[in-house]
Design an enzyme around this catalytic site. Structure first.
Site, short mmCIF file in Angstrom:
data_model
loop_
_atom_site.label_atom_id
_atom_site.label_comp_id
_atom_site.label_asym_id
_atom_site.label_seq_id
_atom_site.Cartn_x
_atom_site.Cartn_y
_atom_site.Cartn_z
N ASP A 14 27.70 39.69 21.63
CA ASP A 14 26.96 40.89 22.47
C ASP A 14 26.94 42.06 21.49
OD1 ASP A 14 25.83 42.43 24.75
OD2 ASP A 14 28.00 43.36 24.68
N ASP A 16 25.56 45.86 22.86
CA ASP A 16 25.95 46.91 23.28
C ASP A 16 27.24 47.09 23.75
OD1 ASP A 16 23.42 48.45 22.77
OD2 ASP A 16 22.52 46.95 24.10
N LYS A 59 13.96 48.79 30.49
CA LYS A 59 12.78 48.74 31.16
C LYS A 59 13.26 48.50 32.67
CE LYS A 59 10.43 45.88 28.77
NZ LYS A 59 11.00 45.71 27.55
N THR A 127 21.89 39.31 23.17
CA THR A 127 22.09 40.66 23.90
C THR A 127 20.98 40.97 24.64
OG1 THR A 127 21.74 43.16 23.47
CG2 THR A 127 20.79 41.55 21.57
N THR A 128 20.97 41.83 25.55
CA THR A 128 19.43 42.02 26.42
C THR A 128 18.87 43.36 25.61
OG1 THR A 128 21.30 43.81 27.51
CG2 THR A 128 20.64 41.79 28.43
N THR A 129 19.40 43.80 24.75
CA THR A 129 18.91 44.87 23.94
C THR A 129 17.71 44.71 23.39
OG1 THR A 129 19.33 47.23 23.09
CG2 THR A 129 19.74 45.29 21.84
N ASN A 133 16.44 47.57 17.89
CA ASN A 133 17.76 48.36 18.43
C ASN A 133 18.88 47.49 17.59
OD1 ASN A 133 16.31 49.73 20.05
ND2 ASN A 133 17.35 49.17 21.81
N ASP A 188 31.59 42.63 26.39
CA ASP A 188 32.36 44.10 26.77
C ASP A 188 32.36 44.19 28.40
OD1 ASP A 188 29.58 45.04 26.35
OD2 ASP A 188 30.48 46.88 27.09
C1 XBP Z 1 23.03 46.24 27.28
C2 XBP Z 1 21.92 46.82 28.04
C3 XBP Z 1 20.69 47.12 27.40
C4 XBP Z 1 20.81 48.68 26.68
C5 XBP Z 1 19.30 49.26 26.17
O1 XBP Z 1 23.59 45.22 28.02
O2 XBP Z 1 21.88 46.67 29.17
O3 XBP Z 1 19.72 47.44 28.26
O4 XBP Z 1 21.35 49.59 27.58
O5 XBP Z 1 18.75 48.41 25.63
P1 XBP Z 1 24.56 44.05 27.01
P2 XBP Z 1 17.40 48.35 25.71
O6 XBP Z 1 25.56 44.67 26.12
O7 XBP Z 1 25.15 43.18 28.27
O8 XBP Z 1 23.38 43.17 26.15
O9 XBP Z 1 16.54 49.69 26.24
O10 XBP Z 1 16.44 47.97 24.40
O11 XBP Z 1 16.77 47.21 26.87
MG MG Z 2 27.58 44.67 26.19
#
Ligand code: XBP
Ligand code: MG
Length: 260
Positions: A14, A16, A59, A127-129, A133, A188
């Protein structure tokens, strides 16, 4: 329960909260900067942002905030486009923050990545990001060449259902052409754990500031961080291990203990 003695083939990271503590001083700051640029009086403080993290994806998080705190905007007929524009601006701010080098990798991340590469274990990202990023973080911490170290990078909107749905992990496994029982996920958060476990992955948790008190039932092991030889991790739950920091040996043991 089947028992396999599978060789570790890939580690799925992952981003973030796992590779780096990007939420509080990265994403949150970038959201607030974008809100100011759009003339909005919204401000996400540290505590509120912790609540909003339940909703994965930037979003989706903005829409959720509107539903709760600014519902009159829901009548806007171009709302999805407007959110997308606001989020794009947020991404620009996040990239700039990463370029400034203000967010380091968490303990043990660079060490483990190098060890896995030396052992010919594939590394991947789920990742969802947003992809921009991930690229900005990797470039600023491990250098531009590191982008090629990852066999697969699964990010953002590449799958429609974000974590806690398993889709991003299933997508990455499919791209790797590997079965879940030969791979380990490192996460995490509770949302991340659910996503990985639903994809049948053994999951190692390194808790982060925002996720300390979450429920990690189902994780193979829960640790403070990946640890360094001279600064061992603290184990929070899971089968006791003789290792002081997460390494190839420890990950292989986690895989051979049991498979889902
Ligand atoms: C991370 C997230 C992401 C970031 C923002 O979750 O939820 O949305 O906070 O990224 P994880 P974006 O660590 O479980 O992947 O604004 O680019 O969506
Ligand atoms: Mg995370």
């Amino acid at each position: 329960m089947n028992t396999h003695n599978n060789k570790l083939q890939a580690v799925l990271f992952d981003v973030d909260g796992t590779l780096a503590d990007t939420e509080q001083d990265g994403h949150r700051v970038a959201f607030n900067a974008a809100f100011r640029q759009f003339g909005l009086d919204w401000s996400w403080d540290i505590e509120l942002y912790g609540d909003l993290l339940q909703i994965t994806g930037g979003k989706e998080r903005i829409r959720h905030y509107i539903e709760r705190f600014d519902p009159s905007r829901l009548n806007q007929n171009d709302l999805a486009d407007w959110i997308a524009g606001l989020h794009k601006t947020k991404t620009k701010y996040f990239e700039a923050l990463m370029e400034s080098g203000s967010i380091p990798l968490r303990p043990g991340v660079a060490r483990l990545i190098q060890e896995l590469r030396q052992q010919n274990v594939k590394i991947a990202i789920a990742t969802t990001t947003t992809m921009e990023n991930v690229v900005a973080l990797l470039k600023s911490t491990l250098g531009e060449a590191s982008l090629d170290w990852f066999a697969v990078i699964g990010a953002g909107d590449i799958v429609p259902a974000k974590k806690p749905a398993p889709d991003i992990y299933l997508w990455v496994l499919d791209q790797l052409q590997l079965p879940a029982h030969q791979c380990i996920a490192i996460e995490d958060s509770e949302n991340g754990l659910h996503s990985a476990v639903s994809a049948n992955l053994q999951t190692l948790i390194t808790v982060s500031g925002y996720t300390l008190s979450q429920n990690f039932d189902g994780a193979a092991v829960v640790l403070s961080d990946l640890g360094e030889p001279d600064k061992p991790f603290t184990q929070i739950s899971g089968k006791p291990t003789a290792e002081k920091c997460v390494n190839h040996t420890m990950l292989s043991q986690l895989l051979s203990v049991q498979s889902r």
